[in-house]
Design a protein around this motif. Structure first.
Motif, mmCIF file in Angstrom:
data_model
loop_
_atom_site.group_PDB
_atom_site.id
_atom_site.type_symbol
_atom_site.label_atom_id
_atom_site.label_comp_id
_atom_site.label_asym_id
_atom_site.label_seq_id
_atom_site.Cartn_x
_atom_site.Cartn_y
_atom_site.Cartn_z
ATOM 1 N N LEU A 114 0.835 -1.202 0.000
ATOM 2 C CA LEU A 114 0.000 0.000 0.000
ATOM 3 C C LEU A 114 0.870 1.252 0.000
ATOM 4 O O LEU A 114 0.635 2.197 -0.759
ATOM 5 C CB LEU A 114 -0.921 0.008 1.228
ATOM 6 C CG LEU A 114 -2.061 -1.014 1.258
ATOM 7 C CD1 LEU A 114 -2.781 -0.947 2.603
ATOM 8 C CD2 LEU A 114 -3.055 -0.793 0.130
ATOM 9 N N LEU A 135 -6.269 -0.950 -4.462
ATOM 10 C CA LEU A 135 -5.789 -0.378 -3.202
ATOM 11 C C LEU A 135 -6.896 -0.363 -2.152
ATOM 12 O O LEU A 135 -6.662 -0.687 -0.978
ATOM 13 C CB LEU A 135 -5.284 1.044 -3.438
ATOM 14 C CG LEU A 135 -3.855 1.210 -3.950
ATOM 15 C CD1 LEU A 135 -3.652 2.625 -4.478
ATOM 16 C CD2 LEU A 135 -2.859 0.927 -2.826
ATOM 17 N N ALA A 139 -6.706 -2.405 1.348
ATOM 18 C CA ALA A 139 -6.802 -1.697 2.623
ATOM 19 C C ALA A 139 -7.894 -2.299 3.496
ATOM 20 O O ALA A 139 -7.732 -2.428 4.718
ATOM 21 C CB ALA A 139 -7.071 -0.210 2.381
ATOM 22 N N ALA A 165 -2.941 4.391 2.401
ATOM 23 C CA ALA A 165 -4.138 4.105 1.610
ATOM 24 C C ALA A 165 -5.275 5.057 1.970
ATOM 25 O O ALA A 165 -5.992 5.550 1.087
ATOM 26 C CB ALA A 165 -4.570 2.657 1.836
#
Length: 224
Positions: A114, A135, A139, A165
């Motif tokens: 990340l 992403l 996360a 993130a």
């Protein structure tokens, strides 16, 4: 975690989650260059080289789990000479692996990836919806699998990955959890003399680097 991890993360969670809008790159100071790890044909981690003539195998286990972890960190995005085109190709190749991903979807590799992806996108001023959706999914996976059972630098890396993130995606929930963890862990892990409480020169160097990342992500954080 032990019961849940009997089923691979790729089968438990969506690997792409929509975002309200494609995020803009963060205004970050350019990254500190990483050592050369990738040359277009293969990678070298832990002084062990592996070529991938038929395409990158992101679950490569021939050299052990730690080597595979390094492959999935994506720190190589910041090595000298890495172009935006080449980096995007590597990211998209990883995303395309999808449901076959294994070690790369464990919390620690997610945390570092990340951070390195957000750095890369910001360094090159890239806006990409597919990467943003990945992403977001990563996360969320990390948020549900924080490494409380390991603590120490693992939990600190979890927090920094979430902060990267969260700031990139402008997700208040992710940012809030990241800041809570950072406040707790920095107070516990950084001693009055500035050293890391595990008293390891390697961890000391890593944590210092991460504190620079924290300043970079927040523009001079009130968390420090």
């Amino acid at each position: 975690y032990r019961l849940r991890n009997r089923t691979p993360a790729a089968q438990r969670y969506p690997l792409s989650l929509p975002v309200a809008q494609i995020p803009e790159p963060l205004p970050m100071i350019p990254s500190i260059p990483a050592r050369p790890m990738w040359d277009g044909n293969g990678f070298e981690f832990l002084n062990i080289r592996q070529d991938f003539p038929d395409g990158i195998h992101w679950n490569a286990s021939v050299h052990g789990k730690l080597w595979c972890y390094n492959l999935n960190y994506f720190e190589f995005l910041h090595q000298p000479g890495m172009t935006a085109e080449a980096g995007l190709g590597l990211i998209r190749d990883w995303i395309a692996t999808g449901q076959d991903l294994r070690d790369g979807l464990e919390p620690y590799p997610i945390s570092l990836r990340l951070l390195f992806w957000v750095r890369f996108l910001s360094d090159h001023q890239i806006q990409d919806g597919e990467i943003a959706a990945s992403l977001h999914a990563q996360a969320r996976i990390l948020l549900e699998n924080l490494e409380y059972h390991l603590l120490a630098n693992h939990l600190l890396e979890n927090a920094l990955g979430l902060l990267a993130a969260g700031r990139y995606l402008q997700d208040a929930e992710i940012i809030s959890k990241a800041e809570q963890l950072l406040e707790e862990q920095l107070a516990e892990q950084i001693l009055p003399d500035g050293g890391h409480y595990e008293r390891s020169p390697m961890y000391q160097q890593i944590i210092l680097y991460r504190l620079l990342d924290l300043i970079n992500l927040t523009g001079g954080s009130e968390l420090l």
